[in-house]
Motif scaffolding. Sequence first.
Motif, PDB file in Angstrom:
ATOM      1  N   MET A   1       0.848  -1.181   0.000  1.00  0.00           N
ATOM      2  CA  MET A   1       0.000   0.000   0.000  1.00  0.00           C
ATOM      3  C   MET A   1       0.889   1.238   0.000  1.00  0.00           C
ATOM      4  SD  MET A   1      -3.012   1.108   2.627  1.00  0.00           S
ATOM      5  CE  MET A   1      -2.148   0.966   4.159  1.00  0.00           C
ATOM      6  N   SER A   2       0.694   2.099  -0.977  1.00  0.00           N
ATOM      7  CA  SER A   2       1.512   3.308  -1.036  1.00  0.00           C
ATOM      8  C   SER A   2       0.903   4.386  -0.150  1.00  0.00           C
ATOM      9  CB  SER A   2       1.613   3.810  -2.479  1.00  0.00           C
ATOM     10  OG  SER A   2       0.359   4.275  -2.914  1.00  0.00           O
ATOM     11  N   ASP A   3       1.762   5.177   0.420  1.00  0.00           N
ATOM     12  CA  ASP A   3       1.314   6.245   1.315  1.00  0.00           C
ATOM     13  C   ASP A   3       0.849   7.436   0.481  1.00  0.00           C
ATOM     14  OD1 ASP A   3       0.754   7.368   3.722  1.00  0.00           O
ATOM     15  OD2 ASP A   3       2.822   7.846   4.237  1.00  0.00           O
ATOM     16  N   GLU A   4      -0.299   7.957   0.804  1.00  0.00           N
ATOM     17  CA  GLU A   4      -0.863   9.099   0.091  1.00  0.00           C
ATOM     18  C   GLU A   4      -0.034  10.347   0.395  1.00  0.00           C
ATOM     19  OE1 GLU A   4      -5.261  11.064  -0.438  1.00  0.00           O
ATOM     20  OE2 GLU A   4      -4.816   9.948   1.374  1.00  0.00           O
ATOM     21  N   LEU A   5       0.340  11.068  -0.636  1.00  0.00           N
ATOM     22  CA  LEU A   5       1.103  12.301  -0.486  1.00  0.00           C
ATOM     23  C   LEU A   5       0.236  13.473  -0.914  1.00  0.00           C
ATOM     24  CD1 LEU A   5       4.515  11.160  -1.986  1.00  0.00           C
ATOM     25  CD2 LEU A   5       3.981  11.487   0.414  1.00  0.00           C
ATOM     26  N   LEU A   6       0.087  14.438   0.003  1.00  0.00           N
ATOM     27  CA  LEU A   6      -0.705  15.640  -0.272  1.00  0.00           C
ATOM     28  C   LEU A   6       0.078  16.872   0.162  1.00  0.00           C
ATOM     29  CD1 LEU A   6      -4.199  14.516   1.101  1.00  0.00           C
ATOM     30  CD2 LEU A   6      -3.482  14.591  -1.283  1.00  0.00           C
ATOM     31  N   SER A   7      -0.365  18.015  -0.312  1.00  0.00           N
ATOM     32  CA  SER A   7       0.261  19.281   0.080  1.00  0.00           C
ATOM     33  C   SER A   7      -0.129  19.635   1.512  1.00  0.00           C
ATOM     34  CB  SER A   7      -0.182  20.402  -0.865  1.00  0.00           C
ATOM     35  OG  SER A   7      -1.562  20.658  -0.685  1.00  0.00           O
ATOM     36  N   ALA A   8       0.581  20.566   2.091  1.00  0.00           N
ATOM     37  CA  ALA A   8       0.307  20.993   3.469  1.00  0.00           C
ATOM     38  C   ALA A   8      -1.116  21.533   3.599  1.00  0.00           C
ATOM     39  CB  ALA A   8       1.325  22.047   3.901  1.00  0.00           C
ATOM     40  N   LYS A  13      -6.650  20.829   5.802  1.00  0.00           N
ATOM     41  CA  LYS A  13      -8.101  20.761   5.634  1.00  0.00           C
ATOM     42  C   LYS A  13      -8.629  19.385   6.052  1.00  0.00           C
ATOM     43  CE  LYS A  13     -11.710  21.599   2.230  1.00  0.00           C
ATOM     44  NZ  LYS A  13     -11.988  21.992   0.853  1.00  0.00           N
ATOM     45  N   GLU A  14      -7.950  18.330   5.618  1.00  0.00           N
ATOM     46  CA  GLU A  14      -8.399  16.965   5.934  1.00  0.00           C
ATOM     47  C   GLU A  14      -8.323  16.670   7.426  1.00  0.00           C
ATOM     48  OE1 GLU A  14      -7.134  12.437   4.904  1.00  0.00           O
ATOM     49  OE2 GLU A  14      -7.270  13.827   3.228  1.00  0.00           O
ATOM     50  N   LEU A  15      -7.326  17.233   8.106  1.00  0.00           N
ATOM     51  CA  LEU A  15      -7.125  16.960   9.532  1.00  0.00           C
ATOM     52  C   LEU A  15      -7.773  18.020  10.427  1.00  0.00           C
ATOM     53  CD1 LEU A  15      -3.422  15.757   9.317  1.00  0.00           C
ATOM     54  CD2 LEU A  15      -5.457  14.329   9.558  1.00  0.00           C
ATOM     55  N   SER A  16      -8.542  18.915   9.835  1.00  0.00           N
ATOM     56  CA  SER A  16      -9.285  19.962  10.564  1.00  0.00           C
ATOM     57  C   SER A  16      -8.382  20.847  11.424  1.00  0.00           C
ATOM     58  CB  SER A  16     -10.371  19.331  11.436  1.00  0.00           C
ATOM     59  OG  SER A  16     -11.270  18.599  10.655  1.00  0.00           O
ATOM     60  N   PRO A  18      -6.320  24.664  11.165  1.00  0.00           N
ATOM     61  CA  PRO A  18      -6.163  25.864  10.331  1.00  0.00           C
ATOM     62  C   PRO A  18      -4.867  25.795   9.516  1.00  0.00           C
ATOM     63  CG  PRO A  18      -6.802  26.465  12.554  1.00  0.00           C
ATOM     64  CD  PRO A  18      -6.502  24.995  12.567  1.00  0.00           C
ATOM     65  N   GLU A  19      -4.969  26.113   8.240  1.00  0.00           N
ATOM     66  CA  GLU A  19      -3.813  25.992   7.349  1.00  0.00           C
ATOM     67  C   GLU A  19      -2.614  26.799   7.840  1.00  0.00           C
ATOM     68  OE1 GLU A  19      -2.679  26.643   2.647  1.00  0.00           O
ATOM     69  OE2 GLU A  19      -4.789  26.587   3.239  1.00  0.00           O
ATOM     70  N   LYS A  20      -2.860  27.998   8.331  1.00  0.00           N
ATOM     71  CA  LYS A  20      -1.767  28.848   8.807  1.00  0.00           C
ATOM     72  C   LYS A  20      -1.030  28.180   9.970  1.00  0.00           C
ATOM     73  CE  LYS A  20      -0.649  33.419  10.484  1.00  0.00           C
ATOM     74  NZ  LYS A  20      -1.131  34.729  10.867  1.00  0.00           N
ATOM     75  N   LYS A  21      -1.780  27.630  10.931  1.00  0.00           N
ATOM     76  CA  LYS A  21      -1.149  26.965  12.077  1.00  0.00           C
ATOM     77  C   LYS A  21      -0.388  25.724  11.635  1.00  0.00           C
ATOM     78  CE  LYS A  21      -2.830  26.823  16.174  1.00  0.00           C
ATOM     79  NZ  LYS A  21      -3.635  26.535  17.361  1.00  0.00           N
ATOM     80  N   VAL A  51       2.553  16.701  12.486  1.00  0.00           N
ATOM     81  CA  VAL A  51       2.515  18.154  12.398  1.00  0.00           C
ATOM     82  C   VAL A  51       1.185  18.690  12.923  1.00  0.00           C
ATOM     83  CG1 VAL A  51       2.576  20.125  10.812  1.00  0.00           C
ATOM     84  CG2 VAL A  51       4.188  18.246  10.521  1.00  0.00           C
ATOM     85  N   ALA A  52       0.098  18.018  12.606  1.00  0.00           N
ATOM     86  CA  ALA A  52      -1.218  18.440  13.083  1.00  0.00           C
ATOM     87  C   ALA A  52      -1.257  18.411  14.607  1.00  0.00           C
ATOM     88  CB  ALA A  52      -2.313  17.549  12.509  1.00  0.00           C
ATOM     89  N   LYS A  53      -0.649  17.411  15.191  1.00  0.00           N
ATOM     90  CA  LYS A  53      -0.603  17.301  16.656  1.00  0.00           C
ATOM     91  C   LYS A  53       0.159  18.493  17.239  1.00  0.00           C
ATOM     92  CE  LYS A  53      -0.158  13.438  19.616  1.00  0.00           C
ATOM     93  NZ  LYS A  53       0.518  12.188  19.949  1.00  0.00           N
ATOM     94  N   LEU A  54       1.280  18.836  16.608  1.00  0.00           N
ATOM     95  CA  LEU A  54       2.062  20.001  17.049  1.00  0.00           C
ATOM     96  C   LEU A  54       1.253  21.288  16.891  1.00  0.00           C
ATOM     97  CD1 LEU A  54       5.545  19.216  15.451  1.00  0.00           C
ATOM     98  CD2 LEU A  54       4.961  19.167  17.890  1.00  0.00           C
ATOM     99  N   ALA A  55       0.551  21.412  15.784  1.00  0.00           N
ATOM    100  CA  ALA A  55      -0.237  22.612  15.512  1.00  0.00           C
ATOM    101  C   ALA A  55      -1.362  22.765  16.540  1.00  0.00           C
ATOM    102  CB  ALA A  55      -0.809  22.579  14.098  1.00  0.00           C
TER     103      ALA A  55
END
Length: 60
Positions: A1-8, A13-16, A18-21, A51-55
């Motif tokens: 299974m390949s890991d999905e790669l997306l932009s920041a 948005k997917e992880l709810s 704020p983009e700036k944070k 990163v989301a956890k840190l944000a």
Amino acid sequence: MSDELLSAGKWAKELSVPEKKFKEALKSAGVEPDKKKGACAYYSRKTAQKVAKLAKLSKC
């Protein structure tokens, strides 16, 4: 299974988160992209979740 790669922005948005944070957390933690294609940086789900956890812990 390949890991999905997306932009920041898409991960934020997917992880709810704020983009700036999300982007500030990426920068402050010194996280390198999992893949770069031209000027675009892509991150795996594992990296994005860290990163989301840190944000979310950030007080700003």
